[in-house]
Structure formats: C-alpha cells, structure tokens
Write an enzyme that holds these catalytic residues in place. Structure first.
Site, PDB file in Angstrom:
ATOM      1  N   SER A 241      -4.225 -70.166  -2.746  1.00 23.05           N
ATOM      2  CA  SER A 241      -3.350 -71.169  -2.155  1.00 23.05           C
ATOM      3  C   SER A 241      -1.905 -70.807  -2.448  1.00 23.05           C
ATOM      4  CB  SER A 241      -3.657 -72.561  -2.728  1.00 23.05           C
ATOM      5  OG  SER A 241      -3.316 -72.615  -4.108  1.00 23.05           O
ATOM      6  N   LYS A 242      -0.995 -71.625  -1.954  1.00 26.80           N
ATOM      7  CA  LYS A 242       0.436 -71.352  -2.110  1.00 26.80           C
ATOM      8  C   LYS A 242       0.865 -71.272  -3.575  1.00 26.80           C
ATOM      9  CE  LYS A 242       2.336 -70.928   1.979  1.00 26.80           C
ATOM     10  NZ  LYS A 242       3.113 -69.715   2.329  1.00 26.80           N
ATOM     11  N   ARG A 243       0.127 -71.935  -4.439  1.00 27.64           N
ATOM     12  CA  ARG A 243       0.529 -71.906  -5.850  1.00 27.64           C
ATOM     13  C   ARG A 243       0.362 -70.510  -6.458  1.00 27.64           C
ATOM     14  NH1 ARG A 243      -4.519 -74.325  -6.010  1.00 27.64           N
ATOM     15  NH2 ARG A 243      -6.084 -73.269  -7.291  1.00 27.64           N
TER      16      ARG A 243
END
Length: 466
Positions: A241-243
């Site tokens: 994910s973006k994290r």
C-alpha cells in the site's frame, strides 16, 4: 504447438497501473514471447462510472515505458457488450442458463432469512426449473445453471489442484435485467474470442476461476490453462500500500529507475530459475516457466531493486541510456537537456554510469556537464581554490591550448604540472574539481575535461584562476 500460446493482460482503467499489475503483465509477456506466441491487451472498462480515458492512457504509457509490447489492437471490453449478451442468450438456448424473475427485494429477503437462521445459504432461484407458462411479463436476468452437487476442480499451474464444492456456488447472473453483462461472463467471452490459451493473473481471482470455468463448460469451450500468481507485499509482509512507498508504475519511472532494471527485478519478484539474479529479458524468455513461480507472496525490497537497476545502468549502451534519461526527465517534470548537455553527458557516460543505480544518481555525477559558466563552487570546493591553487591553474591553461585532447596527453600535462609545483596529483585534483564542477565529488578530472571539451575546460580554469 508452442507458437499457439496466447496470453493477455486485462487491467481496469479505474486508477494508476499498480506495480502488481505491471508484474502480472510482465509474466504474461515473458511467457508468450518466450514461446513465439501472442501477448494481447484488453481494457476492462465496463465500469463506466469509474473508468476514465486518463487511466487507460496511463496504463498504455506505463506498459510502453516498461518495454512490454502487445500484439494487435487494444480491446475494449465495453465495446463488446453486444457479444456478451449474445452468448448469454445462447446459454439460454442450450439450456445451461435460465430466466430469473426474482426481484432484488425477494433476493434480499432470502438472504436476511438465512442470516436470521445463523446459516449461509446461496440463493436458489425458484425460476430455475419453472414452466415457461408461468413466466410473468416482467424484466428478467439470465442466470447460469451451476451444478448443485459434486466439485469443481481448478488445475492451477501455480496454486496446484484447487477444489471448490459446487454447493457453495450460486447460479450467478450472466446478464442483468437491463441487458448489461456481468464481469464473470464478459471475461470468459473475451478470453475465448481472443483465443487466450493461458490465463495468468493475480491469485485474488482464484475464486472467480471456478465460476468462470462453469461458463466455459456451459458453452462447450476449451478451458484455458490457469495460473494464479501471489500478490506483492511490502517489506513488512503486509499487502502493498501507499504506506510502503511507491505503488504505481509511473512513480517508479519518475523516481529514476531504468526500465530494464525494473523488468529484471519484477521478474525475480516471485519467480526463480536456479541462481539467475541479473539478466536481460531475452535471457528470461528462454527459461521463464509458470512452474518457477512461487506460491508465497513476494516482498518488495527497494535496496535489491536499486542494486538490480545499478547492474542494468552499467550494462546499457550509452546512447540508449541517454534516451531513457530523457524520458525520465519528462516523467519527473524536470527540465529537458540542451543539445550541449546531451553531448557532454554522452561523452562522459562511460564514467557516469559506474555505480549509478538510478537516473537521479547519474545526473548528480553529471552535474559538471549540466552547469554553465561561471561555475559557483560549494563551500568545500571553494576551500581548495586558495591563492597557490589558483596560480597553478593559471599556469596550466596555456599548456592546454595545443595539447592533443586525449586522456593520455592530459594525464602527462597534469602530472608534469604537479611535479613542477612539488605536489602529488591529489593536491592538484581538488582545485581542478572545484573549477570544473564546483564540488569535490566528481568523475575523474580527465573524464570531465574530455566531456566538456578544450574550450570550455580552459574557460572554467581561467574563471577559477581569476
């Protein structure tokens, strides 16, 4: 025959091209190209509210940057909706599907009753075996007659033998009451009509395979080879994910990773062949197999990505590297190179690409080729330009006027100047770096002088001496 292999990549244009999708496309491309087959591209744009032309364009640009060429025209799934409806009606005629007049309210009531009983039950339409004489004059959906007993077996090249109990599968809708096809039907019809022999996709589609295989059986069509590949996880083992950082393919181009390095890294992300680590796509095509794909999710490792890309920067021909560098600057929104800058970088490319893993690193080393006179040295470089050093540079410039502009000749002149001033070459190199590049960490002074040429070299030395 091996040449009969046809694979496809079928993304939905509802957002950017995820790196996981890019790897799926890559695996399809490698498998087809390595067997003299075809790699097709289909845009699954039936979700009209979320599909956008911009997303489609981003997908095409991303695949093109990654170097994945496809055969024929790009197929639009939405444009084939009439064909999908035709197949649904053909299933009716074959008796493998039926008209269902159940309303959304009736279906919701059935499920609510099942939940109240604390059980899960698939919806069983009362219209499956109804007498046509009882059909109302009302809108209807077309449902496929799923087998009620037994098992559906998926022989998957990656996941192995997967067994689904038929009692857990409902009579899925293939054509809605508004005459629009469902995804499950459209995918099968498109794959069949496009001649797809191998469906290689993410394992999040594994459950869909059982239902889709029933459509093949209902139409009497040959079932393709299934290969459901694990998803990509972040370094922490959780779904990417973006994290975790960049997830869209265009982000990796804008970050300066070379396409060949990305192909190499993504190929190895979940696939292995012996001890192969660094290889070209042509080499991968010769040995790529579905059996070489692991079942466990692969973990993204940015350090390994950079190291792999570093090998490819060093392996790439200078002109090709300059061409890709130009594309990186556009993707990153950075100024384009001038003709002079291009010439200088190309002349110095052999030195620049040593130990550069990304294009930003390469450009940092190429700073001397990008700047204009007068060169403004940073604090550390300026310290090397004391009065004694400036005097040495002033005495050097006349010696460079007529010398042959080769590394050997320049090396001879600079060593002579150092000896005449009773210093080692290292003491001379520092002010030369300051004068030529304005910083203390640069390629060799010889590589810089050869790249920027005689006139620019003398001019920069004269500026510094003054």
């Amino acid at each position: 025959m091996a040449s009969d292999v046809v694979t496809r990549f079928a993304p939905s244009p509802t957002g950017y091209l995820h790196i996981g999708g890019a790897r799926t496309a890559l695996f399809n491309w490698l498998y087809a190209r390595g067997r003299g087959g075809k790699f097709l591209l289909r845009i699954e744009d039936t979700d009209r509210e979320r599909s956008t032309p911009e997303a489609t364009e981003a997908i095409l640009k991303g695949l093109t940057w990654l170097g994945l060429d496809w055969d024929g025209e790009v197929v639009s799934q939405f444009a084939r909706k009439a064909r999908h409806a035709e197949v649904a009606h053909e299933m009716l005629a074959r008796g493998t599907a039926y008209r269902c007049f159940s309303t959304p309210q009736e279906i919701a009531a059935f499920r609510a009753e099942a939940e109240a009983r604390g059980s899960y039950a698939v919806f069983q339409s009362p219209w499956r075996d109804a007498d046509p004489a009882t059909w109302p004059d009302a809108p209807f959906a077309i449902r496929m007659k799923a087998p009620r007993m037994g098992e559906t077996v998926i022989d998957d090249k990656v996941q192995g033998r997967v067994v689904i109990r038929n009692e857990t599968l409902d009579d899925m809708i293939v054509l809605r009451s508004d005459n629009t096809p469902t995804y499950m039907l459209a995918v099968v019809v498109d794959d069949h009509d496009m001649g797809v022999t191998h469906v290689i996709r993410g394992d999040d589609h594994l459950n869909n395979a059982a239902r889709q295989q029933m459509v093949y059986d209902a139409m009497g069509w040959a079932v393709p080879v299934w290969a459901h590949i694990p998803l990509i996880h972040g370094p922490d083992g959780k779904k990417l994910s973006k994290r975790h950082g960049a997830t869209g393919l265009e982000e990796y181009q804008a970050m300066g990773y070379p396409a060949a390095g990305m192909r190499n890294y993504l190929t190895r992300l979940g696939w292995a062949h012996g001890d192969m680590e660094v290889f070209t796509s042509a080499e991968a095509m010769k040995v790529f197999t579905l059996e070489g794909i692991g079942r466990a999710p692969a973990r993204l490792d940015f350090k390994k990505l950079e190291n792999t890309c570093g090998h490819h920067v060093a392996m790439t021909e200078d002109a090709a590297l300059l061409h890709e560098l130009t594309g990186y600057l556009a993707a990153a929104g950075r100024p384009a190179l001038t003709a002079v800058q291009r010439d200088r970088i190309l002349a110095a490319m052999a030195a620049l690409k040593e130990r550069a893993k990304t294009f930003p690193e390469l450009l940092e080393k190429a700073k001397f080729a990008l700047i204009d006179r007068p060169v403004a040295p940073d604090e550390k470089a300026a310290a090397a330009l004391d009065a004694v050093s400036r005097g040495i540079l002033k005495s050097l410039t006349p010696r460079l006027q007529n010398v042959s502009w080769t590394k050997d000749s320049l090396e001879t002149i600079l060593n002579e100047i150092a000896a005449q001033n009773g210093i080692g070459f290292g003491k001379l190199a520092a002010p030369l770096r300051a004068a030529l590049a304005g910083c203390s960490v640069t390629p060799s002074v010889y590589d810089m002088m050869l790249a920027i040429g005689r006139d620019e070299t003398i001019a920069r030395l004269a500026d510094a001496a003054a």
